[in-house]
Scaffold this active site. Sequence first.
Site, PDB file in Angstrom:
ATOM      1  N   ILE A   1       0.822  -1.213   0.000  1.00  0.00           N
ATOM      2  CA  ILE A   1       0.000   0.000   0.000  1.00  0.00           C
ATOM      3  C   ILE A   1       0.862   1.270   0.000  1.00  0.00           C
ATOM      4  CG2 ILE A   1      -0.242   0.349   2.501  1.00  0.00           C
ATOM      5  CD1 ILE A   1      -3.288   0.632   2.004  1.00  0.00           C
TER       6      ILE A   1
ATOM      7  N   HIS B   1       5.943 -11.778   6.111  1.00  0.00           N
ATOM      8  CA  HIS B   1       5.801 -11.326   4.721  1.00  0.00           C
ATOM      9  C   HIS B   1       7.168 -11.064   4.136  1.00  0.00           C
ATOM     10  CE1 HIS B   1       5.547  -7.899   7.494  1.00  0.00           C
ATOM     11  NE2 HIS B   1       6.214  -7.217   6.577  1.00  0.00           N
TER      12      HIS B   1
ATOM     13  N   HIS C   1       8.960  -8.803   1.306  1.00  0.00           N
ATOM     14  CA  HIS C   1       8.872  -7.715   0.346  1.00  0.00           C
ATOM     15  C   HIS C   1       9.622  -8.121  -0.919  1.00  0.00           C
ATOM     16  CE1 HIS C   1       7.780  -4.484   3.376  1.00  0.00           C
ATOM     17  NE2 HIS C   1       8.341  -5.353   4.189  1.00  0.00           N
TER      18      HIS C   1
END
Length: 114
Positions: free
Chosen positions: A32, A100, A102
């Site tokens: 985002i 997560h 990236h």
Amino acid sequence: MSQECIFCKIIDGDIPAKVVFEDDDFLAFNDISPQAPTHFLVIPKKHISGPAALTDSDQALMGKLVKVGTDLAESSGIQDGFRLVMNNGERAGQTVFHLHMHVLGGRSLTWPPG
Ligand code: AMP
Ligand code: ZN
């Protein structure tokens, strides 16, 4: 599933995201707040709070996660140079406590990171 986990909510479709890949075990979606022209996250659907919470039974899952991210980097056209990043702990910049990776690319990436 963690009730308060924003990424679990994305997996469940309760929070929208620009999904770039999904299979039984993983979801990839655009960050985002992109830090590069291409910046997406690859997450396991299994809730794991971060790298330090991995167990031996997660080894195959993590191998696949890296392969998914690398394949997506190639299909996204950033195969000439991309970075895979996992932050562990607040001091390293981890802000979402669902593991997560990236995937960043599309510009020259400097080293060392900040
Ligand atoms: P980290 O700081 O390593 O924990 O990375 C968390 C990342 O999640 C940041 O780059 C955020 O911009 C990103 N992020 C937070 N909320 C969302 C969301 N709702 N959709 C997509 N990316 C998000
Ligand atoms: Zn979660």
